[in-house]
Design an enzyme around this catalytic site. Structure first.
Site, PDB file in Angstrom:
ATOM      1  N   HIS A 123       0.919  -1.108   0.199  1.00  0.00           N
ATOM      2  CA  HIS A 123      -0.230   0.035  -0.061  1.00  0.00           C
ATOM      3  C   HIS A 123       1.026   1.177   0.195  1.00  0.00           C
ATOM      4  O   HIS A 123       1.156   1.989   1.018  1.00  0.00           O
ATOM      5  CB  HIS A 123      -0.824   0.136   1.346  1.00  0.00           C
ATOM      6  CG  HIS A 123      -2.015   0.698   1.254  1.00  0.00           C
ATOM      7  ND1 HIS A 123      -2.068   2.237   1.506  1.00  0.00           N
ATOM      8  CD2 HIS A 123      -3.412   0.533   0.797  1.00  0.00           C
ATOM      9  CE1 HIS A 123      -3.287   2.673   1.176  1.00  0.00           C
ATOM     10  NE2 HIS A 123      -4.101   1.702   0.921  1.00  0.00           N
ATOM     11  N   GLY A 132      -5.749   4.625   4.747  1.00  0.00           N
ATOM     12  CA  GLY A 132      -6.815   5.532   5.201  1.00  0.00           C
ATOM     13  C   GLY A 132      -7.568   4.839   6.499  1.00  0.00           C
ATOM     14  O   GLY A 132      -7.940   5.556   7.507  1.00  0.00           O
TER      15      GLY A 132
END
Length: 153
Positions: A123, A132
């Site tokens: 990621h 997030g």
């Protein structure tokens, strides 16, 4: 009926406090407005030795010097304190310390991360960022610290 209204009112107050805490804690994840200072890259290949001699390498800093950069930041809640407040434990505990705290209003927390943590490997490739959903979880945990420190919690 009056008892039901009272419970609903208390529930609404708690929801409002949690929402306000999340909203104010969100500023902890905003990029600083002041530009970051960076060092110039180290010169590896020089055209000639004279040019290489002109480039001045910065002196390496000791661990004590680097630690002194954050010595003025006071820790309000340490990791040990947080472990006594929240039920989360590594790797799901996403708040390592709290450095600002206003009872019942807001808090600023810090999570120390390294590139070898599992969520960074995919990621995103070549540009690792904290997902997030984990940032939101960190905010929720920080809000939990604020709420659980309120009177009557």
């Amino acid at each position: 009926n009056l008892r039901h209204k009272f419970k609903r009112n208390q529930s609404n107050k708690m929801k409002l406090a949690l929402l306000a805490t999340l909203a104010t804690a969100a500023t902890a994840f905003v990029a600083p407005s002041a530009p970051l200072t960076t060092r110039s890259p180290t010169q590896i290949f020089a055209e000639d030795e004279a040019e290489a001699a002109e480039v001045e390498e910065p002196a390496p800093r000791s661990a004590a010097e680097i630690s002194a950069l954050t010595s003025s930041v006071k820790t309000i809640f340490s990791l040990e304190d947080i472990n006594g407040i929240l039920p989360h434990r590594y790797p799901f505990l996403l708040v390592d310390k709290v450095v600002e705290y206003e009872q019942g209003k807001r808090a600023v927390g810090i999570k120390s991360v390294t590139l070898n943590e599992p969520h960074f490997t995919g990621h995103f490739p070549n540009r690792p960022i904290m997902p997030g959903v984990l940032q939101v979880e960190a905010l929720a945990q920080l809000a939990g610290i604020v709420c659980l420190q309120m009177e009557g919690a």
